[in-house]
Structures are given as C-alpha cells and as structure tokens.
Design an enzyme around this catalytic site. Structure first.
Site, short mmCIF file in Angstrom:
data_model
loop_
_atom_site.label_atom_id
_atom_site.label_comp_id
_atom_site.label_asym_id
_atom_site.label_seq_id
_atom_site.Cartn_x
_atom_site.Cartn_y
_atom_site.Cartn_z
N LYS A 1 0.83 -1.22 0.00
CA LYS A 1 0.00 0.00 0.00
C LYS A 1 0.86 1.27 0.00
CE LYS A 1 -2.07 -0.63 3.97
NZ LYS A 1 -1.33 -1.75 4.53
N ARG B 1 -8.86 1.26 9.92
CA ARG B 1 -8.44 -0.10 10.20
C ARG B 1 -9.52 -0.87 10.95
NH1 ARG B 1 -2.63 0.91 9.55
NH2 ARG B 1 -1.39 -0.95 9.83
N ARG C 1 12.23 -5.08 4.35
CA ARG C 1 11.95 -3.67 4.14
C ARG C 1 12.90 -2.78 4.94
NH1 ARG C 1 5.92 -1.43 4.91
NH2 ARG C 1 6.18 -1.97 7.10
N ARG D 1 12.30 -0.97 10.56
CA ARG D 1 11.32 -0.57 11.58
C ARG D 1 11.28 -1.60 12.71
NH1 ARG D 1 5.84 0.75 8.38
NH2 ARG D 1 5.03 -0.34 10.19
N ARG E 1 0.79 -8.27 13.93
CA ARG E 1 0.12 -7.26 13.11
C ARG E 1 -0.82 -7.93 12.10
NH1 ARG E 1 5.05 -4.34 10.68
NH2 ARG E 1 3.57 -2.97 9.66
P1 AMP Z 1 1.62 0.79 9.23
O1 AMP Z 1 2.82 1.65 8.95
O2 AMP Z 1 0.40 1.24 8.48
O3 AMP Z 1 1.90 -0.68 9.07
O4 AMP Z 1 1.26 1.02 10.79
C1 AMP Z 1 2.20 0.73 11.81
C2 AMP Z 1 1.50 0.69 13.14
O5 AMP Z 1 0.88 1.96 13.42
C3 AMP Z 1 0.34 -0.31 13.25
O6 AMP Z 1 0.81 -1.62 13.55
C4 AMP Z 1 -0.46 0.30 14.41
O7 AMP Z 1 0.17 0.07 15.65
C5 AMP Z 1 -0.35 1.80 14.11
N1 AMP Z 1 -1.44 2.26 13.22
C6 AMP Z 1 -1.33 2.69 11.92
N2 AMP Z 1 -2.53 3.05 11.44
C7 AMP Z 1 -3.43 2.85 12.44
C8 AMP Z 1 -4.84 3.02 12.57
N3 AMP Z 1 -5.59 3.44 11.53
N4 AMP Z 1 -5.42 2.71 13.75
C9 AMP Z 1 -4.69 2.29 14.81
N5 AMP Z 1 -3.37 2.08 14.75
C10 AMP Z 1 -2.73 2.37 13.59
#
Ligand code: AMP
Length: 212
Positions: free
Chosen positions: A13, A86, A125, A158, A169
């Site tokens: 994404k 989410r 990554r 990360r 996740r």
């Molecule tokens: P991502 O970079 O999108 O994989 O997000 C990394 C982490 O950020 C996730 O595992 C969550 O802990 C937090 N996170 C990102 N977007 C959301 C969301 N919409 N709602 C809650 N937590 C989020």
C-alpha cells in the site's frame, strides 16, 4: 480524487500510495508515518503510542482519529489514505467527517496478498527515517547499500518489522479487516487489486482502475 488503500501490512500500500500520489498529484496520508512522527517527539502521548506500535497492536481510535481529522482538514488536494481506516469505528468516523466537509470517497482499493509474500516483504523492508522513502534489500535496493537515494540518510529497519511483531500485526489485521471490506463493498466503491504483482505492473493496473 480521494482514495483509501486497504490491506494487510506489507501488501504494498505504502509503495503504491507514493507512486499514485506523484502521478495524480494527491496527498499521501499514512497513519503509520504520522504515528511514527508522534513517537519521535518523545512526549507522553508519544510514549503511549509507541507501546501499542511495538506490540503490533492498534493505537486507540481517539488518538488516530484526531490525527487523521487534522490532515484531512488542512489538505487542499485529493488524498490517498494509507493505513486508515483499520476498523469499522474508524470507517464510520471517516464517513461522517468527509460528509461534513462535503468530500466524497471515490474508490477503496483492497490489496490482496499471501502471508508468505508479506513476511518476505516486511522482513526485507528498510525505510528512510528522514524522508520516509521505502526500500527492500532484494526487490528495491538503494543505489548504495544502507543509504537513502533521495536524501543520503542511513536506512533503518522498523522495530515492528521483526518477524514476531509482523505475525501479531497480521493477526490484528485479519480479525478486523473483513467487516471493513464488506462495509466498502456494500457502498459499491471497493475494488480488489493483486498485491503480489510487481510495483510497476500493479501501478498500471491501478491507473486503469482510477481512470475508468
Ligand atoms: P503501518 O505503517 O500502516 O503498518 O502502521 C504501523 C502501526 O501503526 C500499526 O501496527 C499500528 O500500531 C499503528 N497504526 C497505523 N494506522 C493505524 C490506525 N488506523 N489505527 C490504529 N493504529 C494504527
């Protein structure tokens, strides 16, 4: 044009959001990136957010919703929301806040991909902590190992891209994603895309969908 990209972590994404935003002149709103910025500030809120992120859990809705709401309000062009919503409560919030601003959501792209592909992608990554550019040690390496092509900073893995956290996740995503997918399918704006495709090939597919 206002878009949502749905899909598990590692489905591509973020990479597609960057390319799509550049091509169509949209704003990339990544809740993951915005939350990582909050963590960097080392505030009380940042510490709280970090605890959830490090465990691979969702950050509480009231924090995320606040951040997204500010980004949408100050945005003057279209956007790609990457990583939000989410869960159903976040989707309802988005629906209400867009309606109150007289903005409509044009398409929701649902990135479908296999768990093996996700593990391979996430564990390889690397990200630039300064300009947020994304690389992959095998599939999209930087010109010089460990260094960002765009700004010269040292690349990082990360904390939540470690295998155990990736699995958590994925579990969280699988539990919460189905109602979200149904929610947007019922609205008639959801399109499935194959997240296993090569970056450029998938971009051509997405371009076709967005121009149709
Ligand atoms: P991502 O970079 O999108 O994989 O997000 C990394 C982490 O950020 C996730 O595992 C969550 O802990 C937090 N996170 C990102 N977007 C959301 C969301 N919409 N709602 C809650 N937590 C989020």
């Amino acid at each position: 044009m206002n878009l949502v990209f749905l899909g598990p972590p590692g489905a591509g994404k973020g990479t597609q959001a960057e390319v799509v935003c550049k091509h169509f002149d949209l704003k990339h709103i990544s809740t993951g990136d915005l939350l990582r910025e909050v963590v960097k500030n080392k505030s009380l809120m940042g510490e709280k957010v970090k605890e959830f992120m490090d465990k691979g859990l969702l950050v509480p809705d009231e924090i995320v919703v606040q951040i997204v709401s500010e980004e949408i309000k100050k945005n003057r062009k279209g956007f790609v929301l990457d990583g939000f919503p989410r869960n159903l409560a976040q989707a309802e919030f988005l629906n209400n806040s867009l309606s109150s601003l007289n903005i409509c959501l044009d398409r929701v792209l649902n990135f479908v991909t296999s768990p093996e592909k996700i593990i391979e992608r996430l564990s390889g990554r690397r990200i630039c902590p300064k300009c947020q550019a994304i690389y992959h040690i095998k599939n999209m390496p930087p010109l010089k190992e460990g260094i960002c092509d765009k700004c010269g900073s040292s690349l990082l893995q990360r904390d939540d891209d470690k295998e155990e956290t990736i699995r958590e996740r994925l579990k969280v995503y699988t539990q919460l994603s189905q109602p979200l997918i149904e929610y947007y399918r019922k609205k008639g704006i959801l399109v499935d895309v194959n997240g296993d495709l090569e970056v450029q090939v998938l971009f051509e597919v997405i371009k076709g969908i967005l121009q149709s």
